[in-house]
Motif scaffolding. Structure first.
Motif, PDB file in Angstrom:
ATOM      1  N   VAL A   1       0.853  -1.205   0.000  1.00 15.61           N
ATOM      2  CA  VAL A   1       0.000   0.000   0.000  1.00 15.61           C
ATOM      3  C   VAL A   1       0.882   1.246   0.000  1.00 15.61           C
ATOM      4  O   VAL A   1       0.672   2.177  -0.786  1.00 15.61           O
ATOM      5  CB  VAL A   1      -0.949  -0.002   1.231  1.00 15.61           C
ATOM      6  CG1 VAL A   1      -1.635   1.355   1.392  1.00 15.61           C
ATOM      7  CG2 VAL A   1      -1.978  -1.117   1.120  1.00 15.61           C
TER       8      VAL A   1
ATOM      9  N   ARG B   1       2.381   1.796  -3.355  1.00 16.97           N
ATOM     10  CA  ARG B   1       1.390   2.277  -4.328  1.00 16.97           C
ATOM     11  C   ARG B   1       1.076   3.761  -4.125  1.00 16.97           C
ATOM     12  O   ARG B   1       0.890   4.503  -5.068  1.00 16.97           O
ATOM     13  CB  ARG B   1       0.088   1.472  -4.223  1.00 16.97           C
ATOM     14  CG  ARG B   1       0.081   0.164  -4.998  1.00 16.97           C
ATOM     15  CD  ARG B   1      -1.330  -0.310  -5.275  1.00 16.97           C
ATOM     16  NE  ARG B   1      -2.125  -0.540  -4.078  1.00 16.97           N
ATOM     17  CZ  ARG B   1      -2.111  -1.676  -3.367  1.00 16.97           C
ATOM     18  NH1 ARG B   1      -1.348  -2.674  -3.739  1.00 16.97           N
ATOM     19  NH2 ARG B   1      -2.865  -1.804  -2.296  1.00 16.97           N
ATOM     20  N   CYS B   2       0.988   4.182  -2.842  1.00  7.60           N
ATOM     21  CA  CYS B   2       0.596   5.572  -2.541  1.00  7.60           C
ATOM     22  C   CYS B   2       1.796   6.506  -2.536  1.00  7.60           C
ATOM     23  O   CYS B   2       1.635   7.711  -2.331  1.00  7.60           O
ATOM     24  CB  CYS B   2      -0.011   5.682  -1.142  1.00  7.60           C
ATOM     25  SG  CYS B   2      -1.439   4.697  -0.872  1.00  7.60           S
TER      26      CYS B   2
ATOM     27  N   ALA C   1       3.751   6.602  -0.080  1.00  8.54           N
ATOM     28  CA  ALA C   1       3.767   7.057   1.320  1.00  8.54           C
ATOM     29  C   ALA C   1       5.057   6.623   2.013  1.00  8.54           C
ATOM     30  O   ALA C   1       5.706   5.662   1.586  1.00  8.54           O
ATOM     31  CB  ALA C   1       2.571   6.460   2.066  1.00  8.54           C
TER      32      ALA C   1
ATOM     33  N   LYS D   1      -2.828   7.281   2.267  1.00  4.96           N
ATOM     34  CA  LYS D   1      -3.206   8.029   1.060  1.00  4.96           C
ATOM     35  C   LYS D   1      -3.160   9.531   1.285  1.00  4.96           C
ATOM     36  O   LYS D   1      -2.642  10.276   0.473  1.00  4.96           O
ATOM     37  CB  LYS D   1      -4.637   7.647   0.642  1.00  4.96           C
ATOM     38  CG  LYS D   1      -4.688   6.274   0.007  1.00  4.96           C
ATOM     39  CD  LYS D   1      -6.101   5.917  -0.466  1.00  4.96           C
ATOM     40  CE  LYS D   1      -6.165   4.429  -0.727  1.00  4.96           C
ATOM     41  NZ  LYS D   1      -7.405   3.804  -0.315  1.00  4.96           N
ATOM     42  N   GLN D   2      -3.732   9.974   2.419  1.00  6.88           N
ATOM     43  CA  GLN D   2      -3.941  11.404   2.627  1.00  6.88           C
ATOM     44  C   GLN D   2      -2.730  12.062   3.273  1.00  6.88           C
ATOM     45  O   GLN D   2      -2.290  13.122   2.845  1.00  6.88           O
ATOM     46  CB  GLN D   2      -5.159  11.561   3.528  1.00  6.88           C
ATOM     47  CG  GLN D   2      -5.794  12.920   3.492  1.00  6.88           C
ATOM     48  CD  GLN D   2      -7.043  12.889   4.381  1.00  6.88           C
ATOM     49  OE1 GLN D   2      -7.855  11.967   4.300  1.00  6.88           O
ATOM     50  NE2 GLN D   2      -7.177  13.869   5.242  1.00  6.88           N
TER      51      GLN D   2
ATOM     52  N   GLY E   1       0.262  10.494   3.642  1.00  3.12           N
ATOM     53  CA  GLY E   1       1.525  10.010   3.065  1.00  3.12           C
ATOM     54  C   GLY E   1       2.407   9.326   4.094  1.00  3.12           C
ATOM     55  O   GLY E   1       3.634   9.335   3.981  1.00  3.12           O
TER      56      GLY E   1
END
Ligand code: GLN
Length: 384
Positions: free
Chosen positions: A21, A24-25, A27, A337-338, A340
């Motif tokens: 994840v 992908r982000c 982060a 996502k938001q 990071g």
């Protein structure tokens, strides 16, 4: 269509999934616990030298003699434990293989295995793969072990208790009193102590005490550790087991059929590090992690998480219920996502996911610059 022959009843590793994840982000990955800083030169040079001098074929299946010698010497030097490299030590592909090999060797189908909770997510599947029933005993984060509950968990079916000190994810370091009480239960119920001590050198308070050193425990303890955390080489997969001879024989057989052996040149490199690095290395390791811990702790507290500083290992288990009413998975994904910054959802450390639904785990085995940036992102997200 073919399907998996057995689903075993457990799900995929959430820790490893959160790394995907984070990737992908884009982060910062404070999920899976692996360092982002370089391994010591001595290991890298020794590995290169071993490969160039053609240490490239199988080592002895239960470990290269030189590394087993170095492991035995380490137990003598650090804990005054007398370990025979030929009879007691087995080298595996990481502590992960060590734990499952030990369970497969020592636990019979139908046996019960006690696991203190929250727990590193592999232990449940390890018990299930060996046919055992995991019995979970909750430990309140920030509090000591409830020894009465541990005592109640023992039954005539108990074959083993899994210990992990310093603990992933809580950072708890088992005290002498706790270890003595658990040792007494193991002796009384003729049970194994299977102890994962991979964070033994990453300690901020107290003292690391191997339960194997307590009276009457050598013959019923299997001690697992490895190079990943001590030498910042999680990708090398070099784990260690110290066990009484008869148990060691059974463990070596399982290990042989599982993996044949750990990477030969990397075993030489770990041996060289253990032979040449002195006390200063281990002190610097712990003090470097202490600074990283303090840095992450202050950002988390400032951003509004509730958490207390771990006494060992490199994780902070943080309560986010003051920041959001989401469950841990939704919160962790949103953070990745938001904000990071990717943590691990707390539920992955509990048998009943709802017990961890207000928690996330952050790893601080990262450079201080990256931790500062993660802190800035968290504070910007929650203090806006
Ligand atoms: N023990 C580390 C963690 O909990 C790494 C786990 C792993 O993926 N082997 O993050």
């Amino acid at each position: 269509m073919q399907t998996a022959r057995r689903t075993h009843g457990f799900t995929e590793s959430v820790i490893r999934e959160m790394t995907r994840v984070a990737d992908r982000c884009g982060a910062i990955n404070l999920a899976q616990g692996f360092p982002d800083f370089p391994a010591p030169e001595v290991l890298k040079e020794a590995a290169v030298r071993a490969i160039r001098s053609d240490v490239n074929q199988y080592a002895v299946t239960w470990g290269s003699p030189r590394l087993r010698e170095a492991v035995a010497a380490g137990y003598g030097r650090w804990y005054d434990l007398e370990v025979d490299p030929d009879r007691h030590v087995t080298i595996t592909c990481g502590a992960t293989e060590a734990m499952v090999a030990v369970m497969l060797a020592l636990v019979d189908p139908g046996d019960e295995v006690i696991i203190l909770e929250p727990f590193y997510e592999n232990y449940g599947p390890d018990a299930i793969l060996s046919g055992a029933k995991p019995i979970f005993v909750p430990v309140q984060p920030g509090e000591g072990i409830d020894l009465d509950r541990v005592a109640q968990a023992f039954s005539p079916a108990t074959r083993a208790i899994v210990l992990n000190t310093p603990n992933n994810p809580t950072g708890h370091v088992l005290t002498r009193a706790e270890l003595e009480a658990i040792a007494e239960l193991c002796r009384r119920h003729d049970a194994w102590a299977i102890t994962d001590e991979i964070y033994e050198h990453i300690l901020y308070e107290g003292q690391h005490l191997p339960i194997a050193g307590l009276p009457g425990m050598r013959e019923r303890t299997v001690t697992v550790s490895g190079a990943s955390k001590t030498f910042s080489v999680t990708g090398w997969r070099v784990g260690t087991i110290v066990a009484p001879e008869a148990a060691g024989d059974a463990i070596r057989k399982v290990h042989d059929f599982l993996t044949v052996g750990a990477p030969a040149p990397l075993q030489e490199a770990v041996a060289e590090a253990m032979e040449t690095l002195g006390d200063a290395y281990y002190q610097d390791l712990a003090s470097g992690y202490r600074s990283r811990r303090d840095l992450l702790m202050s950002s988390l507290l400032e951003a509004g998480f509730r958490c207390s500083p771990p006494a060992g290992a490199y994780y902070v288990l943080a309560d986010f219920s003051g920041l959001s009413g989401e469950d841990d998975t939704a919160f962790a994904l949103r953070l990745a996502k938001q904000a990071g910054v990717a943590p691990v959802p707390g539920s992955s450390f509990f048998a009943d996911p709802s017990d961890g639904s207000h928690l996330v785990r952050f790893a601080f085995c990262k450079s201080e610059d990256l931790l500062r940036e993660a802190g800035r992102r968290l504070m910007a997200t929650f203090n806006a």
